[in-house]
Design a protein around this motif. Structure first.
Motif, mmCIF file in Angstrom:
data_model
loop_
_atom_site.group_PDB
_atom_site.id
_atom_site.type_symbol
_atom_site.label_atom_id
_atom_site.label_comp_id
_atom_site.label_asym_id
_atom_site.label_seq_id
_atom_site.Cartn_x
_atom_site.Cartn_y
_atom_site.Cartn_z
ATOM 1 N N UNK A 136 53.743 35.182 44.950
ATOM 2 C CA UNK A 136 52.663 35.998 44.144
ATOM 3 C C UNK A 136 51.510 36.391 45.063
ATOM 4 N N UNK A 137 51.114 37.623 44.708
ATOM 5 C CA UNK A 137 49.745 38.106 45.591
ATOM 6 C C UNK A 137 48.657 37.667 44.688
ATOM 7 N N UNK A 138 47.629 37.223 45.391
ATOM 8 C CA UNK A 138 46.405 36.880 44.479
ATOM 9 C C UNK A 138 45.516 37.884 44.471
ATOM 10 N N UNK A 139 45.626 38.569 43.123
ATOM 11 C CA UNK A 139 44.938 39.998 42.973
ATOM 12 C C UNK A 139 43.354 39.439 42.565
ATOM 13 N N UNK A 140 43.359 38.420 41.764
ATOM 14 C CA UNK A 140 41.947 38.380 41.086
ATOM 15 C C UNK A 140 41.447 37.037 41.155
ATOM 16 N N UNK A 141 42.075 36.092 41.512
ATOM 17 C CA UNK A 141 41.222 34.806 41.814
ATOM 18 C C UNK A 141 40.536 34.760 43.171
ATOM 19 N N UNK A 142 38.935 34.748 43.036
ATOM 20 C CA UNK A 142 38.286 34.902 44.057
ATOM 21 C C UNK A 142 37.468 35.954 43.941
ATOM 22 N N UNK A 143 36.554 36.035 45.053
ATOM 23 C CA UNK A 143 35.429 37.023 45.195
ATOM 24 C C UNK A 143 36.026 38.467 44.712
ATOM 25 N N UNK A 144 37.129 38.805 45.428
ATOM 26 C CA UNK A 144 37.497 40.093 45.389
ATOM 27 C C UNK A 144 37.852 40.414 43.705
ATOM 28 N N UNK A 145 38.441 39.339 43.173
ATOM 29 C CA UNK A 145 38.937 39.769 41.821
ATOM 30 C C UNK A 145 37.433 39.993 40.858
ATOM 31 N N UNK A 146 36.573 39.132 41.247
ATOM 32 C CA UNK A 146 35.258 39.111 40.502
ATOM 33 C C UNK A 146 34.660 40.531 40.620
ATOM 34 N N UNK A 147 34.603 40.909 42.047
ATOM 35 C CA UNK A 147 34.084 42.305 42.388
ATOM 36 C C UNK A 147 34.714 43.317 41.584
ATOM 37 N N UNK A 148 36.233 43.139 41.488
ATOM 38 C CA UNK A 148 36.937 44.137 40.654
ATOM 39 C C UNK A 148 36.556 44.360 39.196
ATOM 40 N N UNK A 149 36.521 43.055 38.801
ATOM 41 C CA UNK A 149 36.468 43.213 37.214
ATOM 42 C C UNK A 149 35.004 43.455 36.832
ATOM 43 N N UNK A 150 34.051 42.969 37.682
ATOM 44 C CA UNK A 150 32.734 43.288 37.090
ATOM 45 C C UNK A 150 32.359 44.721 37.517
ATOM 46 N N UNK A 151 33.228 45.304 38.580
ATOM 47 C CA UNK A 151 32.943 46.675 38.922
ATOM 48 C C UNK A 151 33.480 47.686 37.853
ATOM 49 N N UNK A 152 34.543 47.292 37.188
ATOM 50 C CA UNK A 152 35.126 48.122 36.384
ATOM 51 C C UNK A 152 34.331 48.277 34.942
ATOM 52 N N UNK A 153 33.804 46.937 34.758
ATOM 53 C CA UNK A 153 32.975 46.779 33.534
ATOM 54 C C UNK A 153 31.823 47.598 33.682
#
Lengths: 558, 361
Positions: A136-153
């Motif tokens: 599995x690819x780590x899509x969201x656990x880590x800084x990149x995921x945090x940036x992704x989720x908060x950015x979308x919000x």
């Protein structure tokens, strides 16, 4: 000015003093307390910044804020431009979809994306099934995921501000540049974008402050080294460890100071740089252009992609809500209403609490907001600008600061926190500016001569207010009422510090269910329920206020 | 020699025709004004010349180069300067950057940019204000900045879209002369749009009067005033008495026309382009300007077109007086420059100079 207005102003100041200034001062005072000796000093702050760990959380938060702002800007600028300037079908629906995250609770997005993008989430499972990847690819656990989720919000805040800017700037500014020889990108970067900076900045500051406020998203993603998350953990879980408790309090104060300073800085800058009103005599409704076919296709693809990401939230939560044991499968296979049965039968108190607290907060909000709006717009009571200023500042304060300060201020001495009324009071204090701004702007549109005519006819001020002003204000105020209710309904940052057994609201229930034992099903069902309730409320406003769009537009601030 | 040719220009917005196949020529170094009420198509025509609007049909040729028929030439490549109605001075840039903007795009060397900006600022009387932001300037000053910005790159063509309409009356009058002498001195071919007839008279070499997307008349200011082509032009420019009349006879030798009016069996009007095709019995307007009517207390001897009337009322306008004289119920406005002792209700004699009476439709 009349005596009545003075008394009213005094009463409103008392409320602000008691519910805002007093608890926040206690928070600041407490941060200077030295735990070991019981004395006072700046030792806590020194320790905080000397401790490499706490300093790292501070630096991390700044980094996260910067990344989120960059991401939202990078994605938001073209999106706003497309929405504002291109002639295309489905403008309303795309705008509504892209702005949707404003009214969805932040935690709903996190849960949905964990289910979809997680290590053994839908996307990874599908990719492994078709053999594209082995692990599995780590899509969201880590800084990149945090940036992704908060950015979308936070993306809507950038899109809202900028697209309003793109629409409202006088077309002749760009035409003049065109005539002067600037074409395409040059014109965009030298004229259009700089002219939109004030409207961009108003949204950008809220985006930048979000990582200083959002403690829950990092926590759910297994990241704790951020100011709000560490504040929460230190204060909520380690309050017996005095060192950790005080470091938590300092973290809250530091976050608040950063937020307030940036907020004021941006406000000052925007005030100084206001370009609107400088040009006159234009009738055009902005420049809507017909893009070339490839550009149009690109624009559609781009909008659809963003819309899909946003839509994933309610869809995934919906799937999870109506199923159980959705593990290691791309899509659930066991469909059930069990989740809802558990919520409705075993813990209906959460729903009841949510409505009760938000409802009471709303009543406070109206009882407070209308008179304040009246004072600010219609009277010349001394200190009204200061009142407006203090209330507006609440837009910038992290919710966690309100929660912690209430805990500190109303535990001993004034033991308000031992009664459930503290919950609606905190919700009310946290969302003060929302209702006020709405009431304020509808008051500005109300012609004073309508009220004067009533007074000339012999009605007193109070009677005039209830028989003339209020009915005329009602439409604008109602939109404010519903937005306020939605915000209070979703509030978790403040409430999580104050709730006791039996006072849980739906957002707290969601958090606890995730926290207790990965009960995604129940948490998802609760989140789904909240989304449905939010939608019904939005539908009501759109009936009143003319379009879901307008409803969302009313809320420029978080 | 025509420097700008507008050929058969046709532009519509949805179903509204803004410019209806008009034909125009602007000579080199000339100041041409497009004049007309709002919605007459003057601004649309100007914006088509600038390239800010794409017409459905027709072509615009500037200095021999077609702007439309051989591929659309965008505004940025037309070599024009334009002054906008609302100035469009960019609020986020200082004066210097506003004016230097186009030169920077043309990659003019920095020292030259500085020199040229200083020169043009001197020309428009704004020297020393380079470091100001537009918000720190008055409306009149912003207008000068817009003018400087349009002139600094020595454009082939200068377009001005109601540049003075946002200024107050006093300032407007002063700037009119300034713009005229500046443009004349630089010898730039310019097209000026306005709805203010006085402005058009002062500023133009030639005026194009437009109405509902059509050209009503093209001519020098005095021609348009003295020989309006039709009732619309006569009404729009200056003040005119329109007397309902019926053609009586067309005099073979002089081409003059006699008409029957409400107050007289015979009124003599001068020959005009229109009188060629007139038929006896046709309904027309015998028209005369208020200043072309003479007033007498006693009937003068041997004057053509002399009628007896009653003074209905007087209006004092400072430098002149309007008398409203009723000729058997037809109200004639008369402009006199001196004081008249006559009281309202008193009898007067009017002479409507036959050579100043025109037949209009």
């Amino acid at each position: 000015m009349s005596r009545g207005n003075l008394i009213l102003a005094g009463a409103l100041w008392l409320v602000v003093a008691f519910l805002v200034i007093f608890p926040l001062s206690i928070l600041v005072v407490e941060s200077f307390k030295i735990a070991e000796t019981g004395g006072w000093g700046i030792d806590n702050y020194l320790e905080f910044f000397k401790d490499t760990y706490y300093f790292k959380t501070f630096a991390n938060t700044l980094l996260l804020s910067t990344l989120v702002l960059l991401t939202t800007t990078l994605f938001g600028v073209p999106l706003a431009y497309i929405l504002a300037r291109y002639r295309h079908r489905g403008k309303t629906i795309f705008t509504a979809l892209i702005l949707l995250p404003i009214v969805l609770p932040a935690f709903a997005g996190v849960f949905a994306f964990i289910i979809f993008f997680g290590k053994y989430g839908t996307l990874n499972l599908i990719l492994m099934d078709i053999g594209l990847i082995d692990t599995p690819i780590n899509f969201i656990y880590g800084l990149h995921g945090l940036v992704f989720i908060q950015s979308l919000h936070m993306l809507p805040f950038i899109v809202l501000g900028l697209s309003a800017g793109f629409t409202n700037i006088d077309p002749s500014f760009e035409e003049a540049a065109e005539v002067e020889g600037a074409s395409g990108y040059r014109r965009f970067f030298t004229i259009t974008l700089p002219l939109c900076t004030p409207s961009y900045l108003a949204g950008a500051v809220l985006v930048f402050l979000w990582p200083f406020t959002d403690w829950l998203t990092p926590l759910i993603l297994g990241q704790v080294d951020f100011l709000p998350s560490i504040s929460y953990l230190n204060i909520a879980y380690h309050f017996t460890d005095l060192h950790r408790k005080y470091m938590g309090i300092v973290a809250v104060v530091v976050s608040s100071i950063v937020c307030i300073s940036l907020f004021l800085l941006a406000r000052w800058w925007v005030e100084r740089k206001k370009y609107t009103g400088l040009s006159k005599g234009t009738t055009s409704e902005g420049r809507v252009i017909e893009p070339s076919a490839p550009v149009k296709v690109g624009a559609y693809v781009y909008m659809v992609l963003v819309a899909i990401l946003v839509l994933l939230i309610p869809i995934v939560l919906g799937l999870a809500a109506f199923s159980r044991r959705w593990v290691f499968e791309p899509l659930p296979t066991y469909w059930t209403l069990e989740n809802f049965r558990l919520i409705l039968l075993e813990s209906p108190v959460l729903i009841k609490n949510s409505f009760l607290y938000s409802g009471i907060a709303l009543i406070f909000g109206i009882a407070f907001g209308l008179p304040v709006a009246y004072l600010i717009v219609r009277t010349r009571v001394p200190g009204k600008d200061a009142l407006d200023f203090v209330i507006t500042l609440m837009l910038a304060f992290p919710g966690i600061a309100i929660g912690v300060s209430y805990l500190l201020a109303f535990w001993e001495g004034i033991p308000l926190a031992q009664y459930w009324i503290i919950m609606p009071l905190a919700l009310f204090a946290r969302r003060l500016p929302y209702f006020l701004r709405m009431a304020h702007s509808s008051y500005l549109q109300l012609d004073p001569s309508l009220e004067e005519a009533s007074e000339v006819s012999g009605a007193g001020k109070l009677r005039t207010f209830f028989s003339i002003s209020l009915p005329l204000l009602l439409k604008g105020v109602l939109v404010g009422v519903v937005m306020f209710f939605i915000m209070a309904f979703q509030e978790i940052s403040t409430a999580v510090f104050l709730y006791k057994g039996g006072w849980e609201t739906l957002p707290i229930g969601i958090y606890l269910n995730w926290h207790r034992g990965m009960e995604f099903g129940i948490a998802a069902a609760m989140a789904f329920l909240m989304i449905v309730i939010t939608f019904i409320l939005l539908l009501i406003i759109s009936r009143i206020g003319g379009g879901v769009l307008k409803a969302a537009w009313g809320a420029e601030g978080k | 020699m025509a420097y700008i040719e507008i050929q058969n220009l046709y532009k519509r917005y949805k179903k509204v025709v803004a410019v209806n196949r008009i034909q125009l020529e602007v000579n080199k170094g000339e100041m041409l004004t497009l004049l007309g009420p709002s919605g007459c198509g003057k601004t649309t025509t100007l914006r088509c010349i600038a390239g800010l609007e794409k017409p459905e049909e027709g072509d615009i040729v500037i200095d021999g180069k077609p702007m439309l028929s051989q591929g659309f030439v965008p505004p940025s490549k037309r070599g024009i300067g334009m002054v906008f109605q609302n100035y469009a001075v960019w609020p986020h840039m200082k004066l210097f950057s506003n004016i230097a903007y186009g030169l920077k795009i043309q990659k003019v060397p920095k020292p030259e940019i500085r020199d040229r900006v200083h020169q043009v600022l001197e020309l428009v009387g704004l020297s020393g204000l380079e470091a100001r932001y537009p918000a720190q300037l008055s409306g009149g000053q912003q207008q000068r900045v817009a003018l400087a910005r349009a002139l600094v790159s020595n454009p082939k063509v200068l377009l001005l879209d109601e540049p003075l309409s946002n200024l107050d009356a006093k300032l407007r009058e002063g700037l009119r002369f300034e713009i005229k002498s500046l443009v004349r001195r630089m010898g730039i071919t310019s097209v000026y749009v306005t709805h203010d007839q006085a402005e058009a008279m002062v500023i133009s070499d030639r005026i194009v009067v437009m109405e509902s997307g059509n050209v009503m008349q093209i001519g020098k200011p005095q021609d348009i005033y003295k020989r309006p082509a039709n009732k619309f032009v006569a009404d729009f420019i200056g003040t005119m008495n329109f007397i309902e009349a019926e053609v009586e006879e067309i005099l073979k030798d002089s081409g003059a026309v006699t008409v029957r009016t409400g107050f007289s069996e015979r009124m003599l009007c001068r020959r005009s382009d229109a009188s060629v095709s007139l038929q006896p019995g046709e309904k027309v307007f015998a028209s005369i300007r208020p200043e072309d009517v003479d007033v007498f207390a006693e009937p003068p001897q041997g004057r053509e077109n002399m009628y007896k009337g009653t003074l209905a009322h007087k209006a004092y306008l400072g430098n002149f007086l309007y008398l409203f004289v009723s000729l058997d119920g037809t109200m004639i406005r008369v402009q006199v420059s001196h004081h008249m002792p006559e009281e309202e209700g008193q009898e007067l004699y009017l002479v409507l100079h036959p050579e100043k009476c025109m037949i209009l439709f």
